[in-house]
Design a protein around this motif. Sequence first.
Motif, PDB file in Angstrom:
ATOM      1  N   ARG A 280       0.860  -1.189   0.000  1.00  0.00           N
ATOM      2  CA  ARG A 280       0.000   0.000   0.000  1.00  0.00           C
ATOM      3  C   ARG A 280       0.888   1.227   0.000  1.00  0.00           C
ATOM      4  N   GLY A 281       0.436   2.267  -0.668  1.00  0.00           N
ATOM      5  CA  GLY A 281       1.193   3.506  -0.704  1.00  0.00           C
ATOM      6  C   GLY A 281       0.450   4.546  -1.512  1.00  0.00           C
ATOM      7  N   HIS A 282       1.111   5.671  -1.754  1.00  0.00           N
ATOM      8  CA  HIS A 282       0.513   6.679  -2.623  1.00  0.00           C
ATOM      9  C   HIS A 282       1.601   7.496  -3.276  1.00  0.00           C
ATOM     10  N   GLY A 283       1.243   8.041  -4.396  1.00  0.00           N
ATOM     11  CA  GLY A 283       2.126   8.915  -5.147  1.00  0.00           C
ATOM     12  C   GLY A 283       1.387  10.206  -5.399  1.00  0.00           C
ATOM     13  N   ILE A 284       1.306  10.590  -6.643  1.00  0.00           N
ATOM     14  CA  ILE A 284       0.644  11.840  -7.023  1.00  0.00           C
ATOM     15  C   ILE A 284      -0.821  11.855  -6.605  1.00  0.00           C
ATOM     16  N   GLN A 285      -1.500  10.703  -6.726  1.00  0.00           N
ATOM     17  CA  GLN A 285      -2.941  10.666  -6.449  1.00  0.00           C
ATOM     18  C   GLN A 285      -3.275  10.819  -4.966  1.00  0.00           C
ATOM     19  N   LYS A 286      -2.336  10.608  -4.069  1.00  0.00           N
ATOM     20  CA  LYS A 286      -2.502  10.787  -2.623  1.00  0.00           C
ATOM     21  C   LYS A 286      -3.752  10.107  -2.078  1.00  0.00           C
ATOM     22  N   GLY A 287      -3.947   8.858  -2.415  1.00  0.00           N
ATOM     23  CA  GLY A 287      -5.087   8.113  -1.911  1.00  0.00           C
ATOM     24  C   GLY A 287      -6.291   8.234  -2.825  1.00  0.00           C
ATOM     25  N   VAL A 288      -7.372   7.610  -2.408  1.00  0.00           N
ATOM     26  CA  VAL A 288      -8.598   7.630  -3.207  1.00  0.00           C
ATOM     27  C   VAL A 288      -9.799   7.846  -2.304  1.00  0.00           C
ATOM     28  N   LYS A 289     -10.860   8.367  -2.902  1.00  0.00           N
ATOM     29  CA  LYS A 289     -12.122   8.505  -2.174  1.00  0.00           C
ATOM     30  C   LYS A 289     -13.014   7.342  -2.582  1.00  0.00           C
ATOM     31  N   THR A 290     -13.598   6.677  -1.590  1.00  0.00           N
ATOM     32  CA  THR A 290     -14.506   5.576  -1.864  1.00  0.00           C
ATOM     33  C   THR A 290     -15.809   5.813  -1.124  1.00  0.00           C
ATOM     34  N   ILE A 291     -16.865   5.215  -1.613  1.00  0.00           N
ATOM     35  CA  ILE A 291     -18.162   5.327  -0.956  1.00  0.00           C
ATOM     36  C   ILE A 291     -18.541   3.950  -0.430  1.00  0.00           C
ATOM     37  N   TYR A 292     -18.823   3.882   0.872  1.00  0.00           N
ATOM     38  CA  TYR A 292     -19.224   2.637   1.501  1.00  0.00           C
ATOM     39  C   TYR A 292     -20.512   2.890   2.263  1.00  0.00           C
ATOM     40  N   ARG A 293     -21.575   2.196   1.873  1.00  0.00           N
ATOM     41  CA  ARG A 293     -22.901   2.352   2.485  1.00  0.00           C
ATOM     42  C   ARG A 293     -23.353   3.808   2.513  1.00  0.00           C
TER      43      ARG A 293
ATOM     44  N   VAL B 263     -21.606   6.518   2.558  1.00  0.00           N
ATOM     45  CA  VAL B 263     -20.720   7.473   3.217  1.00  0.00           C
ATOM     46  C   VAL B 263     -19.394   7.503   2.467  1.00  0.00           C
ATOM     47  N   GLU B 264     -18.906   8.706   2.188  1.00  0.00           N
ATOM     48  CA  GLU B 264     -17.649   8.854   1.469  1.00  0.00           C
ATOM     49  C   GLU B 264     -16.476   8.786   2.436  1.00  0.00           C
ATOM     50  N   TYR B 265     -15.472   7.992   2.101  1.00  0.00           N
ATOM     51  CA  TYR B 265     -14.265   7.838   2.910  1.00  0.00           C
ATOM     52  C   TYR B 265     -13.048   8.190   2.072  1.00  0.00           C
TER      53      TYR B 265
END
Length: 114
Positions: free
Chosen positions: A34-47, A49-51
């Motif tokens: 696991r890691g991040h570069g330019i994108q600096k993580g991602v937004k996901t929606i679970y039930r 709610v955005e995380y």
Amino acid sequence: MKLLTIIVRPEKISNITAALYTIGVTGMTISDVRGHGIQKGVKTIYRGVEYQTDFVTKCKIETVVNDAIYEKAIEVIIDASRTGQVGDGKIFVTEVLDVIRIRTGQHGQEALDQ
């Protein structure tokens, strides 16, 4: 000899390993990372709610190739993994001074050959 450390999308692993097999690369180590570069993580929606996830799941492939197939290995890895989107990954190249097969004590190219 070169150590290739390849960080890519998990769904590209089978494409990359198949491409490496076609040029004669059979030994490799694959890890989930696991890691991040330019994108600096991602937004996901679970039930509903955005995380924000700070780290993106990737796979790391490590393999040692001899200098004769190094350029070809880079070429097939890029062809097998490129989507054109942010997050396609990176290839890190490190010079390898020696390889020793523990069982037989062989050094260098002999230790890599089957």
